[in-house]
Scaffold this motif. Structure first.
Motif, PDB file in Angstrom:
ATOM      1  N   ALA A 159      48.496   9.022  45.003  1.00 39.10           N
ATOM      2  CA  ALA A 159      49.057   7.704  45.363  1.00 39.10           C
ATOM      3  C   ALA A 159      49.777   7.093  44.165  1.00 39.10           C
ATOM      4  N   ALA A 160      49.216   7.261  42.978  1.00 37.84           N
ATOM      5  CA  ALA A 160      49.844   6.681  41.776  1.00 37.84           C
ATOM      6  C   ALA A 160      51.217   7.310  41.525  1.00 37.84           C
ATOM      7  N   MET A 161      51.302   8.610  41.691  1.00 37.09           N
ATOM      8  CA  MET A 161      52.591   9.281  41.470  1.00 37.09           C
ATOM      9  C   MET A 161      53.649   8.721  42.427  1.00 37.09           C
ATOM     10  N   ILE A 162      53.268   8.614  43.698  1.00 38.14           N
ATOM     11  CA  ILE A 162      54.236   8.140  44.697  1.00 38.14           C
ATOM     12  C   ILE A 162      54.573   6.671  44.437  1.00 38.14           C
ATOM     13  N   ALA A 163      53.536   5.864  44.140  1.00 38.20           N
ATOM     14  CA  ALA A 163      53.757   4.430  43.897  1.00 38.20           C
ATOM     15  C   ALA A 163      54.647   4.223  42.673  1.00 38.20           C
ATOM     16  N   ALA A 164      54.540   5.112  41.683  1.00 37.26           N
ATOM     17  CA  ALA A 164      55.350   4.963  40.469  1.00 37.26           C
ATOM     18  C   ALA A 164      56.803   5.352  40.717  1.00 37.26           C
ATOM     19  N   GLY A 165      57.059   6.053  41.822  1.00 39.88           N
ATOM     20  CA  GLY A 165      58.455   6.357  42.142  1.00 39.88           C
ATOM     21  C   GLY A 165      58.802   7.831  42.265  1.00 39.88           C
ATOM     22  N   ILE A 166      57.790   8.693  42.307  1.00 36.12           N
ATOM     23  CA  ILE A 166      58.090  10.113  42.511  1.00 36.12           C
ATOM     24  C   ILE A 166      58.241  10.357  44.013  1.00 36.12           C
ATOM     25  N   ASP A 167      59.366  10.947  44.369  1.00 33.42           N
ATOM     26  CA  ASP A 167      59.689  11.130  45.780  1.00 33.42           C
ATOM     27  C   ASP A 167      59.024  12.415  46.290  1.00 33.42           C
ATOM     28  N   PRO A 168      58.049  12.285  47.218  1.00 29.32           N
ATOM     29  CA  PRO A 168      57.336  13.484  47.675  1.00 29.32           C
ATOM     30  C   PRO A 168      58.195  14.395  48.550  1.00 29.32           C
ATOM     31  N   ALA A 169      59.317  13.883  49.035  1.00 30.97           N
ATOM     32  CA  ALA A 169      60.174  14.744  49.850  1.00 30.97           C
ATOM     33  C   ALA A 169      60.974  15.679  48.937  1.00 30.97           C
ATOM     34  N   LYS A 170      61.346  15.164  47.786  1.00 27.98           N
ATOM     35  CA  LYS A 170      62.196  15.940  46.887  1.00 27.98           C
ATOM     36  C   LYS A 170      61.362  16.808  45.942  1.00 27.98           C
TER      37      LYS A 170
END
Ligand code: TYM
Length: 333
Positions: free
Chosen positions: A64-75
Motif C-alpha cells: 500500500a505504501a508503494m502505491i500511495a507514494a506514487g508507484i503505478d502497479p499497472a506499469k
C-alpha cells in the motif's frame, strides 16, 4: 535503458528513511527504465522472527505504501518475494558461489546479530546472497537503495562476476547501485549517530508512514538538536549530526538542494525551523499516509496487485532461471 529491482522488508514501522532513501526515488525512476520490479521481501524478513499474522499485515502495508507514494502497479511489477521461487533457488546457487570470508565482512550482519552471533539464524548470515539473487534472477541492472545497502550491492557485483568467471560465461550483469538525493541516510531523531530504523525501540526516533499530523508535529518539535543557531554553510554541519539530519530531511522533502535551504534558514533558531519542518512533513507525507489508510481498507485490491505482480515477475525470471540451470549443469525436463 535497463531493468530496476529493489525491495523493502515487511517488518513494520515503515519510516521516513525508507521513503526518502528508497521509495520516493523509485517513483522518480519508474518512467526512465524499461522494467521496474519493486518487491516486498518477505523471505528476507523471516531471517529474524516474525509473527505470521503481523507479517501478512506488514506485507500488505508495504505494498500500500508503494502505491500511495506514487508507484503505478499497472506499469511496474509489485509483488511479494516468496511468491516467486526463483529467488530462493538462485540464492541457493549463490550460497555455493559466495565465500564465507565475503559474508564475514558484512557490517549489517555484525550489527544485527550483535554480541550473540552464535544464536543468529543461518538465513541472517546468508541474507546478502538472497539479495543478489533477487536482483539477478531478473538480470536487473540498476538498484535504487539507501546508503546502508551499499556494501550488500558490492557483494552482489562480486557474486555476479564470480559466477561468470567460474562458469566461463558473460551472463549476469554487474549491477549499478543508484543512491541519490539529500537523504540517502536518514538518522534517528533522538540520536544523530544512529540510523533511523524500523527496529529502534523508541517510536520517537522515527517518523513512520502510519503517523498522523499530530505525530509529525510532535516528533518534529521534539527531535534532538544542538543549542547553536542554524549554519549557513553546509561545511559547518560536519560535526553537528542532528542538525545535518533535520536539514537533510527538510531539503529532501522540499525537493531543494541543502545549500539553498541553508541560505534561507541559516542564522535562524531551531525552534522556528522545526515548526517549518513539521508543516512540511504534514504537507508532503499526509497525502501518502491518507492514501495508505484508504488502501489498507481494501485488502482485496492489494492482494490482487501482489498476485498479478508475482505472475509478471515469474514470467521475467523463468527464462533467466532456465539458462542458469543449464549453465550450472542441472538436468531439467
Ligand atoms: P530495508 O527494508 O531495511 O529498507 C528499505 C529501503 O530503505 C532504505 N533505508 C534508508 N534510507 C535512508 N535512511 C535510512 N535510515 C534508511 N533505512 C532504510 C534502504 O537502504 C532500502 O533501500 N536488504 C534490503 C531489502 C532488499 C533489497 C533487495 C534491496 C532485499 N533484496 C534487492 C535492493 C535490492 C533491506 O533490508 O531494506
Amino acid at each position: 535503458m535497463g531493468r530496476i529491482f529493489s525491495g523493502v522488508q515487511p517488518t513494520g514501522n515503515l519510516h521516513l528513511g525508507n521513503y526518502l532513501g528508497a521509495i520516493r526515488n523509485w517513483v522518480r525512476l519508474q518512467d526512465e527504465f524499461d522494467d521496474c520490479l519493486f518487491c516486498v521481501v518477505d523471505l528476507h524478513a523471516v531471517t529474524v522472527w516474525q509473527d505470521p499474522v503481523e507479517l501478512q499485515a506488514n506485507t500488505r502495508e508495504v505494498c500500500a505504501a508503494m502505491i500511495a507514494a506514487g508507484i503505478d502497479p499497472a506499469k511496474n511489477v509489485i509483488f511479494n518475494q516468496s511468491r516467486n521461487s526463483a529467488h530462493a533457488e538462485l540464492a541457493w546457487i549463490f550460497n555455493c558461489v559466495a565465500r564465507m570470508g565475503w559474508l564475514n565482512r558484512m557490517t549489517q550482519f555484525k550489527e544485527k546479530a550483535g554480541k550473540n552471533r552464535e544464536n543468529a539464524s543461518v538465513g541472517l548470515f546468508a541474507y546478502p546472497n538472497l539479495m543478489a539473487a533477487d536482483i539477478l534472477a531478473y538480470r536487473g541492472t540498476h538498484v535504487p537503495v539507501g546508503d546502508d545497502q551499499k556494501q550488500h550491492l558490492e557483494l552482489a557485483r562480486d557474486i555476479a562476476q564470480k559466477f561468470n568467471n567460474d562458469f566461463g560465461v558473460d551472463f549476469f550483469p554487474v549491477v549499478e547501485p543508484l543512491i541519490f538525493g539529500e537523504a540517502t541516510r536518514v538518522m534517528s531523531l533522538k540520536d544523530g549517530s544512529k540510523k533511523m530504523s524500523k527496529s529502534d525501540p523508541s517510536d520517537q526516533s522515527r517518523i513512520t508512514l502510519t503517523d498522523d499530523a499530530d505525530a509529525f508535529a510532535k516528533k518534529g518539535r521534539k527531535a534532538r538538536t544542538d543549542p547553536l543557531p542554524l549554519p549557513d554553510d553546509p561545511k559547518d554541519l560536519a560535526d553537528r549530526p542532528e542538525a545535518a539530519n533535520l536539514l537533510g530531511i527538510y531539503a529532501a522533502l522540499a525537493d531543494r538542494p541543502l545549500a539553498e535551504v541553508l541560505t534561507q534558514h541559516g542564522g535562524g533558531q531551531f525552534s522556528g525551523f522545526k515548526q517549518d519542518l513539521a508543516d512540511l512533513m504534514v504537507a508532503k507525507l499526509q497525502p501518502i499516509t491518507g492514501e495508505m489508510r484508504r488502501l489498507g481498507d481494501d485488502p482485496g485490491y492489494i492482494d490482487g496487485v501482489l498476485a498479478e505482480g508475482a505472475e509478471r515477475a515469474r514470467a521475467l525470471s523463468d527464462p533467466v532461471m532456465d539458462r542458469v540451470f543449464d549453465i550450472v549443469g542441472f538436468l531439467r525436463g
